[in-house]
Design an enzyme around this catalytic site. Structure first.
Site, short mmCIF file in Angstrom:
data_model
loop_
_atom_site.label_atom_id
_atom_site.label_comp_id
_atom_site.label_asym_id
_atom_site.label_seq_id
_atom_site.Cartn_x
_atom_site.Cartn_y
_atom_site.Cartn_z
N GLY A 62 0.83 -1.15 -0.18
CA GLY A 62 -0.09 -0.01 0.11
C GLY A 62 0.82 1.30 -0.10
N TRP A 64 2.40 2.69 -2.18
CA TRP A 64 2.34 3.80 -3.59
C TRP A 64 0.95 4.62 -3.33
CZ3 TRP A 64 4.37 2.23 -8.83
CH2 TRP A 64 5.49 2.35 -9.03
N ASP A 82 -5.12 -5.23 -5.68
CA ASP A 82 -4.38 -6.37 -5.33
C ASP A 82 -4.81 -7.68 -5.19
OD1 ASP A 82 -0.67 -6.01 -4.93
OD2 ASP A 82 -1.72 -7.81 -4.19
N ASP A 98 -8.20 -10.25 -8.31
CA ASP A 98 -7.17 -10.89 -9.40
C ASP A 98 -7.98 -9.76 -10.74
OD1 ASP A 98 -5.88 -11.71 -11.48
OD2 ASP A 98 -6.12 -13.92 -10.71
N ASP A 123 2.57 -1.55 -10.42
CA ASP A 123 3.89 -2.38 -9.81
C ASP A 123 3.52 -3.67 -9.71
OD1 ASP A 123 6.43 -1.95 -8.77
OD2 ASP A 123 5.96 -1.88 -6.88
N LYS A 163 5.93 -1.01 -13.75
CA LYS A 163 7.26 -1.75 -13.58
C LYS A 163 7.37 -2.80 -14.73
CE LYS A 163 7.40 -4.70 -10.26
NZ LYS A 163 7.50 -5.16 -8.79
#
Length: 208
Positions: A62, A64, A82, A98, A123, A163
């Site tokens: 958490g 970010w 997430d 998901d 990320d 990322k």
């Protein structure tokens, strides 16, 4: 009887505990050292403004979302998503699920309630097996889904920070970003460990 740690995991644990960014994050009250990756990129590229709407994909634990909320303020909106559970954060909407599931995407769209997004953060990474030929396609698939989401929900002129690992599918994805955004730059923040293969791409100015 307790299982003995391997030499590599013991070494990783010591390195982690001695890490300047781990120490700093605990001292400053952030969820994890990952905050400093985002902070450095934000300070360089000015990602956030008060009142923005931000979606954080792969948000756990958490940090970010925590940083984004700090920057957009009470008039802004931050939605984190997430597979892993995330402890509540003031002002942040979290979805545990998901990103590949349609129901989870529908929940995200319901929370947004028609608001277009100013910044998408990703990320995300799959559960890593350590086998590049398995992990890389899974990573690129998640990023393809993120790009699909962006094409329907990011504001024209909006930004996307993600990322990624160089390998199969990277060049094609990079070209897709260039087609959809006015500028794509590579970032390797100081808090990203030197030995890590991760890099960050910042796609600015969504063409819509």
């Amino acid at each position: 009887m307790a299982k003995k740690r391997s030499a590599s995991s013991t070494r990783w644990l010591k390195e982690h505990m001695d890490d300047e960014f781990v120490i700093r994050s605990k001292k400053e009250g952030w969820r994890s050292r990952a905050i400093y990756k985002l902070q450095e990129i934000d300070e360089k590229d000015r990602l956030f403004k008060p009142g923005m709407t931000v979606v954080d994909l792969g948000a756990a634990p958490g940090s970010w979302s925590q940083y984004a909320m700090h920057k957009v303020g009470h008039n802004g909106k931050v939605v984190g998503l997430d597979l892993l559970p995330i402890d509540p954060l003031a002002g942040v909407d979290f979805i545990q699920g998901d990103f590949r599931d349609d129901e989870v995407l529908e929940e995200l769209l319901t929370i947004l309630d028609g608001r277009k997004v100013d910044v998408v953060l990703s990320d995300m990474a799959p559960n890593m097996s350590g086998i590049k030929g398995v992990d890389q396609p899974k990573t690129m698939y998640l990023l393809e889904l993120a790009l699909d989401f962006i094409q329907g929900n990011l504001k024209p002129g909006g930004d996307y920070l993600l990322k990624v690992f160089q390998g199969e599918g990277f060049q094609e994805y990079y070209k897709a970003l260039q087609q959809n955004f006015t500028k794509v730059v590579t970032r390797k923040p100081k808090a990203s460990r030197a030995r890590s293969a991760e890099i960050y791409l910042l796609a600015k100015g969504f063409k819509g």
